[in-house]
Design an enzyme around this catalytic site. Structure first.
Site, mmCIF file in Angstrom:
data_model
loop_
_atom_site.group_PDB
_atom_site.id
_atom_site.type_symbol
_atom_site.label_atom_id
_atom_site.label_comp_id
_atom_site.label_asym_id
_atom_site.label_seq_id
_atom_site.Cartn_x
_atom_site.Cartn_y
_atom_site.Cartn_z
ATOM 1 N N HIS A 111 -28.848 -3.223 -7.068
ATOM 2 C CA HIS A 111 -28.609 -2.405 -5.878
ATOM 3 C C HIS A 111 -27.444 -2.963 -5.074
ATOM 4 O O HIS A 111 -27.185 -4.160 -5.074
ATOM 5 C CB HIS A 111 -29.844 -2.232 -4.995
ATOM 6 C CG HIS A 111 -30.488 -3.450 -4.368
ATOM 7 N ND1 HIS A 111 -30.922 -4.545 -5.063
ATOM 8 C CD2 HIS A 111 -30.804 -3.697 -3.066
ATOM 9 C CE1 HIS A 111 -31.494 -5.411 -4.228
ATOM 10 N NE2 HIS A 111 -31.421 -4.937 -3.009
ATOM 11 N N GLU A 118 -30.085 -10.897 -5.624
ATOM 12 C CA GLU A 118 -31.469 -11.304 -5.322
ATOM 13 C C GLU A 118 -32.227 -11.696 -6.601
ATOM 14 O O GLU A 118 -33.168 -12.493 -6.551
ATOM 15 C CB GLU A 118 -32.225 -10.173 -4.611
ATOM 16 C CG GLU A 118 -31.762 -9.961 -3.176
ATOM 17 C CD GLU A 118 -32.519 -8.839 -2.471
ATOM 18 O OE1 GLU A 118 -32.451 -8.795 -1.240
ATOM 19 O OE2 GLU A 118 -33.166 -7.998 -3.138
ATOM 20 N N HIS A 170 -33.853 -11.701 5.235
ATOM 21 C CA HIS A 170 -32.664 -10.856 5.384
ATOM 22 C C HIS A 170 -32.111 -10.973 6.799
ATOM 23 O O HIS A 170 -32.031 -9.998 7.544
ATOM 24 C CB HIS A 170 -33.017 -9.404 5.068
ATOM 25 C CG HIS A 170 -33.547 -9.187 3.686
ATOM 26 N ND1 HIS A 170 -34.812 -9.559 3.299
ATOM 27 C CD2 HIS A 170 -32.965 -8.654 2.588
ATOM 28 C CE1 HIS A 170 -34.996 -9.248 2.024
ATOM 29 N NE2 HIS A 170 -33.894 -8.700 1.568
ATOM 30 N N HIS A 186 -38.547 -5.751 -3.753
ATOM 31 C CA HIS A 186 -39.209 -5.792 -2.438
ATOM 32 C C HIS A 186 -38.662 -4.702 -1.518
ATOM 33 O O HIS A 186 -38.604 -4.889 -0.298
ATOM 34 C CB HIS A 186 -39.061 -7.182 -1.820
ATOM 35 C CG HIS A 186 -37.642 -7.606 -1.542
ATOM 36 N ND1 HIS A 186 -37.219 -8.910 -1.599
ATOM 37 C CD2 HIS A 186 -36.535 -6.887 -1.190
ATOM 38 C CE1 HIS A 186 -35.929 -8.973 -1.299
ATOM 39 N NE2 HIS A 186 -35.496 -7.756 -1.048
#
Ligand code: DHB
Ligand code: FE
Length: 285
Positions: free
Chosen positions: A193, A240, A59, A12
């Site tokens: 990431h 995630e 977030h 995303h």
């Protein structure tokens, strides 16, 4: 009755949302990434869901650090697009399915998952970017969305096993809803990431691709991977990916049915600071 017909998995990355919003998807940096979603856009226009149960993480935009639900379900009729500091993305408001969401809440809590009920939930890039990747830039989203928010921001985060189990509970909830609805389960976030610290920019292609292999063929084994392995191998934000196990748990094979078909699989580096992964699984006909 309602039924789960497919599951979709995608990163995303907020910069991909900006690229779409600003008409930059044809630029050399972005073209190979968006090419990886073309087959999925064709597939979804031929296999449109009535509702997407969209598993994502906020977030710290709608859900701050004051109260942090491990799992929350969006029960509202509409979900505004969150302002993440630069104004809301120029995308349509997200329309919920309050009837299905209320039924899912009842069913899932009675299956012993303590969902937080979110009656007001602005949705950030974690939810809107996957919609844009799959549907492009329509005036209205072509389906309703039931958001399921997972805490992967503040430790402790839920285990893979718990996430897979939530997916199973979602399947039972959907299948016990009386309306005739085609429902997709989407898992979002990832892949490897890390956005901060000395390891910022970390990408682990081998680990990401093994994750995709096991998500298809060995979800129960994959669900046993501890959160520290995600962080060590896929970076602090790689955690995630645990949300993909929620969507995977909703597929028929985890309830004794046949394995799903792989419609499309895609992996690409780089996108901003991350590796992008994408998978579409469809239930056997
Ligand atoms: C980036 C990726 C994310 O998944 C996110 O939530 C925020 C930023 C990034 O690559 O910049
Ligand atoms: Fe994220």
């Amino acid at each position: 009755m309602a039924r789960i017909t497919a599951s979709v998995y995608t990163s995303h990355v907020p910069a991909t949302g900006v690229a779409m919003d600003r008409g930059r998807t044809g630029e050399p940096y972005w073209r190979p990434l968006f090419a990886g979603y073309e087959a999925s856009r064709e597939w979804i226009s031929a296999n449109p869901p009535d509702v997407v149960v969209l598993v994502y993480n906020d977030h710290a935009n709608a859900i701050g650090l004051d109260m942090i639900p491990t799992f929350a379900i969006g029960t509202a009729a509409r979900f505004p697009v969150a302002d993440e500091g630069w104004g809301p993305r120029p995308v349509p408001e997200v329309v919920g399915h309050a009837g299905l969401a209320a039924h899912m809440t009842q069913s899932i809590i009675q299956q012993d998952f303590d969902l937080t009920i979110a009656n007001r939930l602005p949705v950030d890039h974690g939810l809107t970017v996957p919609l844009s990747l799959m549907f492009g830039q329509p005036d209205r989203w072509p389906c309703a969305v039931v958001p399921v928010a997972v805490n992967v921001i503040q430790y402790p985060v839920p285990s893979g096993r718990r996430c897979l189990g939530l997916g199973r509970a979602i399947r039972r909830a959907v299948e016990s809803f009386d309306d005739d609805l085609d429902v997709h389960a989407w898992g979002t976030g990832g892949m490897s990431h890390q956005l901060q610290g000395p390891r910022a920019g970390l990408i682990n292609r081998a680990w990401d691709n093994a994750f995709l292999d096991r998500l298809v063929a060995d979800p129960e084994g994959l669900a046993c991977v501890p959160h520290v392995e995600y962080v060590r191998e896929a970076g602090s934000e790689g955690i995630e990916l645990v949300m993909w196990l929620v969507a995977r748990g909703a597929m028929a094979d985890l309830a004794g049915g046949p394995p799903p078909q792989v419609v499309h699989r895609f992996y690409h580096v780089p996108a901003s600071n991350t590796a992008v992964g994408h998978l579409v699984l469809q239930e056997a006909a």
